[in-house]
Design a protein around this motif. Structure first.
Motif, short mmCIF file in Angstrom:
data_model
loop_
_atom_site.label_atom_id
_atom_site.label_comp_id
_atom_site.label_asym_id
_atom_site.label_seq_id
_atom_site.Cartn_x
_atom_site.Cartn_y
_atom_site.Cartn_z
N HIS A 1 0.83 -1.20 0.00
CA HIS A 1 0.00 0.00 0.00
C HIS A 1 0.87 1.25 0.00
CE1 HIS A 1 -2.71 3.10 1.99
NE2 HIS A 1 -3.18 2.90 0.78
N ASP A 2 0.67 2.05 -1.03
CA ASP A 2 1.34 3.35 -1.14
C ASP A 2 0.28 4.41 -0.87
OD1 ASP A 2 2.57 5.69 -1.84
OD2 ASP A 2 3.24 5.03 -3.82
N PRO A 3 0.34 5.08 0.29
CA PRO A 3 -0.70 6.06 0.65
C PRO A 3 -0.83 7.19 -0.36
CG PRO A 3 0.67 5.52 2.54
CD PRO A 3 1.34 4.93 1.34
N ALA A 4 0.21 7.43 -1.17
CA ALA A 4 0.13 8.50 -2.16
C ALA A 4 -0.71 8.10 -3.37
CB ALA A 4 1.54 8.89 -2.61
N GLN A 5 -1.01 6.80 -3.48
CA GLN A 5 -1.81 6.33 -4.60
C GLN A 5 -3.26 6.12 -4.13
OE1 GLN A 5 -0.24 6.41 -7.53
NE2 GLN A 5 1.56 7.06 -6.35
N ARG A 6 -3.87 5.02 -4.44
CA ARG A 6 -5.25 4.77 -4.06
C ARG A 6 -5.34 4.58 -2.55
NH1 ARG A 6 -3.52 2.57 -8.62
NH2 ARG A 6 -4.79 2.59 -10.53
N PRO A 7 -6.36 5.13 -1.91
CA PRO A 7 -6.51 4.96 -0.45
C PRO A 7 -6.84 3.52 -0.09
CG PRO A 7 -8.41 6.11 -1.37
CD PRO A 7 -7.40 6.01 -2.47
N ALA A 8 -6.52 3.13 1.13
CA ALA A 8 -6.71 1.75 1.56
C ALA A 8 -8.17 1.33 1.49
CB ALA A 8 -6.17 1.58 2.98
N TRP A 9 -9.10 2.24 1.84
CA TRP A 9 -10.51 1.87 1.82
C TRP A 9 -10.97 1.53 0.40
CZ3 TRP A 9 -13.72 4.58 -1.34
CH2 TRP A 9 -13.35 5.88 -1.70
N MET A 10 -10.43 2.23 -0.60
CA MET A 10 -10.81 1.96 -1.98
C MET A 10 -10.29 0.58 -2.41
SD MET A 10 -9.88 4.13 -5.44
CE MET A 10 -10.79 5.58 -4.88
N ILE A 11 -9.08 0.25 -1.99
CA ILE A 11 -8.51 -1.04 -2.34
C ILE A 11 -9.32 -2.16 -1.68
CG2 ILE A 11 -6.48 -2.52 -2.15
CD1 ILE A 11 -4.79 0.04 -2.26
N ARG A 12 -9.71 -1.96 -0.42
CA ARG A 12 -10.50 -2.98 0.27
C ARG A 12 -11.82 -3.23 -0.45
NH1 ARG A 12 -9.19 0.08 4.97
NH2 ARG A 12 -7.41 -0.80 6.08
N ILE A 13 -12.49 -2.17 -0.88
CA ILE A 13 -13.75 -2.32 -1.60
C ILE A 13 -13.53 -3.07 -2.91
CG2 ILE A 13 -15.56 -1.06 -2.85
CD1 ILE A 13 -15.39 1.09 -0.70
N GLY A 14 -12.47 -2.68 -3.64
CA GLY A 14 -12.16 -3.34 -4.90
C GLY A 14 -11.88 -4.82 -4.72
N LEU A 15 -11.11 -5.17 -3.68
CA LEU A 15 -10.79 -6.57 -3.44
C LEU A 15 -12.01 -7.36 -2.96
CD1 LEU A 15 -7.25 -6.23 -1.81
CD2 LEU A 15 -7.80 -7.13 -4.07
N PHE A 16 -12.89 -6.72 -2.20
CA PHE A 16 -14.12 -7.38 -1.79
C PHE A 16 -14.95 -7.73 -3.03
CE2 PHE A 16 -18.62 -7.37 -0.71
CZ PHE A 16 -18.65 -8.23 0.37
N MET A 17 -15.08 -6.80 -3.95
CA MET A 17 -15.81 -7.08 -5.19
C MET A 17 -15.12 -8.18 -5.98
SD MET A 17 -16.77 -3.21 -6.39
CE MET A 17 -17.63 -3.80 -7.83
#
Length: 536
Positions: free
Chosen positions: A103-119
């Motif tokens: 996770h690079d905080p300067a890129q996509r936020p962690a919450w967005m990645i979690r949602i994407g991975l859940f989908m």
């Protein structure tokens, strides 16, 4: 352009139900499906099988996590559904792979990645692949190769595939179901007439005249030019209605950066992603780029210095040990034939496919776009449509079917998990041929699955495999590749049927090339296909 006799001339042509132009993954997949439905199929490929785009992918069976950002939910779901279908069909050339995303905080936020991975976990049913989860890179094995600033990350599942071998296995299955597969054979003219196509093919055996009830244009990057230059419509017709965007994807191969079995997916400041994947035991594969190209010869695409620099810089943002162009031991580039959807960014152009039917005087189906993960579904949809156009609907059959060498049950009994089944197969192979050696046995098992018996034959020792032409490569395997897999050159053997070229010295590669030249069989002897019938 070669002339084509008109329909008023004597009908002494060979005949078939369907001519498929293009020997990449889509063409071979369609040939396999149609042949399995009982259609008489001819496939022609101007070069070697998988000579271009289909051997130049990132070699992943994946849903396309990044496509979720472009709202390509249908494509992602379709690809996710296909992952496990493919993994079960050929466990020797495909296997599950876990991907680590620092996770690079300067890129996509962690919450967005979690949602994407859940989908990603829930858009399609999973039986084999484990779900995603968050990880502490300070404790996870994949964290050791990364810069210390990366403390958190995520891990998820996809799969790996030997892309060029996937093409060959489809071609083998097509041939064994009655198709003719003609490599180094160019379609120089296809004239559409009432009730069929008059086609001229030019190959190693000279000119062949063919009458086909339908034509499938699966020429990949050449699909548009085939319609505009080779296919000749009946009076008043137009064949080319779509346009392609040709997008070059380049990769670099460097000495192994890490020793664990995970792959990495890295987010870049330009919002693209690159992968770093364990490759051929001793290497790491890094890619890919997205560069739109123009020109008349997509097959000539090569990596640029800018692309090498880009991949080195982006990977070095994450790895503790910087990667430089001096580390690069091999590169390759492929041209993706993407359907022009007016997207400004090449990375945003859809990777989904479109099948365009044109009935007119005689059926024509053109394949636009596509990705390797969805090839089986594309082939099934294409075969459904060809059968409909010919008025002979026949049931689909490939879902659940094994590819050549993929049914391991005669060796191991009932299947469980594809990856575990393969390891059981390797153990069974070593038990049956203890003299074969661990490394060679595993390589042959990976490449050929149960078809390894066609290489070993009645051999009882290494000496029975013939001369060792290069380290770990024996005459029996080369003869098999000539006889069964359309290989005619060292390039075919070392860079498509295998990646042995990465492991051999220039001198050893030259020895393989020389053996293939001096032991070349006449084209007629290499063809295993039954001849087509002449038109009555």
């Amino acid at each position: 352009m070669s002339s084509v006799p008109s329909s008023s001339q004597p009908e002494d042509r060979e005949r078939c139900d369907v001519l498929i132009v293009g020997g990449g993954i889509n063409g071979c997949g369609i040939a396999r499906d149609l042949a399995g439905r009982g259609f008489k199929v001819v496939l022609c490929e101007k070069d070697d099988l998988a000579a271009h785009t289909s051997s130049s992918s990132t070699k992943l069976i994946h849903g396309g996590l990044r496509y979720l950002e472009y709202y390509e939910f249908s494509l992602v779901r379709k690809a996710l559904q296909e992952r496990e279908v493919l993994l079960k069909s050929a466990p020797h050339i495909m296997w599950p792979l876990r991907f680590v995303m620092p996770h690079d905080p300067a890129q996509r936020p962690a919450w967005m990645i979690r949602i994407g991975l859940f989908m990603y976990d829930h858009l399609a049913r999973r039986e084999v692949l484990p779900p995603s989860r968050g990880i502490d890179l300070r404790e996870h094995v994949a964290g050791a190769a990364l810069k210390k600033e990366f403390k958190r990350g995520f891990v998820y599942s996809d799969g790996w595939v030997d892309d060029a071998r996937l093409v060959v296995l489809n071609a083998i299955d097509a041939r064994e179901r009655g198709a003719q597969v003609l490599t180094r054979t160019r379609c120089t003219s296809a004239l559409r007439e009432a009730g069929g196509w008059n086609v001229t093919l030019e190959g190693p055996e000279g000119r062949r005249e063919l009458r086909a009830r339908a034509v499938v244009n699966a020429a990949g990057p050449w699909a548009e030019s085939f319609l505009r230059g080779v296919a000749r419509p009946a009076a008043g017709e137009a064949l080319a209605t779509k346009s392609l965007r040709l997008v070059k994807g380049s990769h670099i191969v460097v000495p192994r950066i890490f020793t664990h079995a995970h792959a990495y997916i890295f987010q870049n400041p330009d919002k693209r992603i690159i992968f770093a994947i364990p490759y051929q035991d001793s290497f790491t594969l890094i890619g890919t780029t997205d560069i739109e190209i123009e020109g008349d010869d997509p097959g000539a695409a090569k990596i640029s210095q800018d692309e090498i620099d880009y991949l080195c810089v982006q990977a070095s943002r994450y790895f503790a040990k910087p990667i430089t162009k001096a580390d690069v031991v091999w590169t390759y580039s492929g041209v993706r034939p993407l359907l022009d959807d007016a997207s400004g960014d090449p990375s945003a152009v859809t990777r989904d496919y479109l099948l365009e039917s044109n009935t007119g005087a005689a059926p024509l189906l053109s394949v636009w776009g596509g990705k390797i993960t969805t090839f089986r579904k594309l082939a099934e949809d294409a075969a459904d449509e060809v059968a409909r156009m010919l008025g002979e609907a026949r049931p689909a059959w490939t879902e659940g079917a094994f590819l050549a060498g993929g049914d391991l049950s005669p060796w191991i009994g009932a299947a469980s998990r594809p990856d575990a089944d393969f390891e059981r197969f390797v153990d069974a192979l070593h038990a049956r041929y203890p003299w074969l050696g661990g490394a060679l046995g595993r390589r042959l098992a990976r490449a050929y699955g149960t078809r390894v018996e066609k290489i070993i034959g009645d051999a009882r020792s290494m000496a029975d495999l013939g001369e060792q032409v290069a380290p770990g490569l024996y005459e029996s395997e080369l003869r098999y590749l000539q006889r069964e897999e359309w290989a005619t050159s060292g390039q075919d053997v070392l860079w498509r049927r295998s990646k042995l070229g990465l492991h051999l010295t220039p001198q050893a590669r030259a020895q393989v090339d020389e053996w293939m030249r001096t032991h070349a069989a006449p084209a007629a002897q290499q063809r295993k296909e039954a001849p087509l019938a002449a038109q009555p």
